[in-house]
Design an enzyme around this catalytic site. Structure first.
Site, PDB file in Angstrom:
ATOM      1  N   TYR A 274       7.262   5.445 -14.098  1.00 51.12           N
ATOM      2  CA  TYR A 274       8.772   6.290 -14.920  1.00 51.12           C
ATOM      3  C   TYR A 274       8.099   7.095 -15.468  1.00 51.12           C
ATOM      4  CZ  TYR A 274      12.141   3.424 -12.316  1.00 51.12           C
ATOM      5  OH  TYR A 274      13.052   2.481 -11.469  1.00 51.12           O
TER       6      TYR A 274
ATOM      7  N   ASN B 121      20.275  12.530 -11.575  1.00 48.70           N
ATOM      8  CA  ASN B 121      19.576  11.270 -10.851  1.00 48.70           C
ATOM      9  C   ASN B 121      20.528   9.712 -11.189  1.00 48.70           C
ATOM     10  OD1 ASN B 121      17.535   9.035 -10.839  1.00 48.70           O
ATOM     11  ND2 ASN B 121      15.704   9.370 -11.966  1.00 48.70           N
TER      12      ASN B 121
ATOM     13  N   ALA C 223      19.849   3.492 -10.101  1.00 49.41           N
ATOM     14  CA  ALA C 223      20.299   2.684  -9.119  1.00 49.41           C
ATOM     15  C   ALA C 223      21.658   2.961  -8.420  1.00 49.41           C
ATOM     16  CB  ALA C 223      19.919   1.243  -8.880  1.00 49.41           C
TER      17      ALA C 223
ATOM     18  N   HIS D 292      21.450   3.970  -4.299  1.00 46.71           N
ATOM     19  CA  HIS D 292      21.130   3.133  -3.694  1.00 46.71           C
ATOM     20  C   HIS D 292      23.111   2.161  -3.262  1.00 46.71           C
ATOM     21  CE1 HIS D 292      17.405   4.282  -4.540  1.00 46.71           C
ATOM     22  NE2 HIS D 292      17.295   3.795  -5.354  1.00 46.71           N
TER      23      HIS D 292
ATOM     24  N   ASP E 176      31.302  10.275  -3.373  1.00 44.69           N
ATOM     25  CA  ASP E 176      32.134  11.138  -2.956  1.00 44.69           C
ATOM     26  C   ASP E 176      32.955  11.568  -4.196  1.00 44.69           C
ATOM     27  OD1 ASP E 176      32.478   9.897  -1.057  1.00 44.69           O
ATOM     28  OD2 ASP E 176      34.519   8.364  -1.719  1.00 44.69           O
TER      29      ASP E 176
ATOM     30  N   LEU F 171      12.639  10.836 -10.897  1.00 47.58           N
ATOM     31  CA  LEU F 171      10.782  10.366 -11.209  1.00 47.58           C
ATOM     32  C   LEU F 171      10.108   9.753  -9.839  1.00 47.58           C
ATOM     33  CD1 LEU F 171      12.750   9.055 -15.012  1.00 47.58           C
ATOM     34  CD2 LEU F 171      11.758  10.804 -13.674  1.00 47.58           C
ATOM     35  N   SER F 172      10.324   9.028  -9.199  1.00 46.99           N
ATOM     36  CA  SER F 172       9.304   7.667  -8.810  1.00 46.99           C
ATOM     37  C   SER F 172       9.550   8.332  -7.020  1.00 46.99           C
ATOM     38  CB  SER F 172       9.302   6.601  -9.236  1.00 46.99           C
ATOM     39  OG  SER F 172      10.783   5.914  -8.132  1.00 46.99           O
TER      40      SER F 172
ATOM     41  N   ARG G 171      14.922   0.843  -2.347  1.00 47.96           N
ATOM     42  CA  ARG G 171      15.434   1.437  -2.665  1.00 47.96           C
ATOM     43  C   ARG G 171      14.866   3.709  -1.963  1.00 47.96           C
ATOM     44  NH1 ARG G 171      14.861   0.695  -8.213  1.00 47.96           N
ATOM     45  NH2 ARG G 171      14.046  -1.180  -8.197  1.00 47.96           N
TER      46      ARG G 171
HETATM   47  O1  CA2 Z   1      12.981   6.683  -9.511  1.00 40.85           O
HETATM   48  C1  CA2 Z   1      13.997   7.563  -9.989  1.00 40.85           C
HETATM   49  O2  CA2 Z   1      14.326   8.272 -10.983  1.00 40.85           O
HETATM   50  C2  CA2 Z   1      15.383   6.182  -9.833  1.00 40.85           C
HETATM   51  O3  CA2 Z   1      16.476   6.584  -9.774  1.00 40.85           O
HETATM   52  C3  CA2 Z   1      15.014   5.553 -11.166  1.00 40.85           C
HETATM   53  C4  CA2 Z   1      15.550   4.628 -11.148  1.00 40.85           C
HETATM   54  C5  CA2 Z   1      15.809   3.523  -9.791  1.00 40.85           C
HETATM   55  O4  CA2 Z   1      16.713   1.806  -9.610  1.00 40.85           O
HETATM   56  C6  CA2 Z   1      15.429   4.341  -8.294  1.00 40.85           C
HETATM   57  O5  CA2 Z   1      15.754   3.519  -7.460  1.00 40.85           O
HETATM   58  C7  CA2 Z   1      14.933   5.655  -8.632  1.00 40.85           C
HETATM   59  C8  CA2 Z   1      16.368   2.685 -11.936  1.00 40.85           C
HETATM   60  C9  CA2 Z   1      15.579   3.808 -13.588  1.00 40.85           C
HETATM   61  C10 CA2 Z   1      14.956   2.004 -14.949  1.00 40.85           C
HETATM   62  O6  CA2 Z   1      15.049   3.679 -15.096  1.00 40.85           O
HETATM   63  C11 CA2 Z   1      13.845   2.321 -16.660  1.00 40.85           C
HETATM   64  C12 CA2 Z   1      12.914   3.061 -17.423  1.00 40.85           C
HETATM   65  C13 CA2 Z   1      12.842   2.601 -18.370  1.00 40.85           C
HETATM   66  C14 CA2 Z   1      12.285   1.739 -18.193  1.00 40.85           C
HETATM   67  C15 CA2 Z   1      13.147   0.518 -17.322  1.00 40.85           C
HETATM   68  C16 CA2 Z   1      13.911   1.282 -16.145  1.00 40.85           C
END
Ligand code: CA2
Length: 154
Positions: free
Chosen positions: A27, A79, A82, A85, A92, A106-107, A116
């Site tokens: 991230y 954003n 989670a 998903h 809605d 971000l990812s 995902r």
């Molecule tokens: O890639 C993204 O921005 C996500 O929305 C990030 C979510 C993930 O569940 C999505 O599938 C993709 C997770 C955010 C968690 O962020 C963290 C950041 C630092 C340490 C742990 C989690």
């Protein structure tokens, strides 16, 4: 009355408050606060007012989206974390307020675990940006600025 002709609401979902503290390999190393500070500068240069809200609670995000329907918000960047998903409720809420929104991740959610790959937001979003890290938020802000400008208004 809105402070700017185009006010944008930035929403971040669960665990994004941990940014910069864990998993920098996935991230990035920047904190959410740092990202928001940078976006505010970019927004000011574009003549846009930016309000940022992060929550780990689904109902708080839903309530914030509802509030955006009549607080002068012109568009939303989100954003959903989670909830991307899982959350029909947040989807809605966004379709219910009838404002354009851009989905940011971000990812690259398509290059990770299969669960995902599906987003409840992509088919109703103006567009989605994935895999470009914090730059994705900047690109989304520029894209929404140009969209709002094209739509007319000041
Ligand atoms: O890639 C993204 O921005 C996500 O929305 C990030 C979510 C993930 O569940 C999505 O599938 C993709 C997770 C955010 C968690 O962020 C963290 C950041 C630092 C340490 C742990 C989690």
């Amino acid at each position: 009355m809105a402070g700017h002709a185009h006010d944008v609401l930035l929403l971040n979902g669960p665990n994004l408050n941990l940014l910069g503290r864990r998993e920098p390999g996935i991230y990035g190393a920047r904190s959410l606060e740092d990202i928001v500070t940078g976006l505010r500068k970019e927004a000011a240069a574009l003549g846009i007012g930016l309000t940022a809200f992060q929550s780990n609670a689904e109902h708080e995000l839903v309530d914030r989206v509802h509030a955006a329907a009549d607080d002068g918000t012109a568009a939303v960047l989100i954003n959903p974390g989670a909830f991307t998903h899982t959350s029909v409720a947040l989807r809605d809420a966004l379709t219910g307020i009838d404002l354009p929104f851009i989905e940011v991740h971000l990812s690259n959610i398509h290059a990770r675990e299969p669960f995902r790959r599906h987003s409840y937001f992509s088919d109703v979003a103006l567009g989605s940006i994935v895999g470009l890290g914090a730059t994705g938020y900047t690109l989304a802000l520029r894209a929404i600025a140009s969209h709002l400008q094209q739509q007319g208004g000041a």
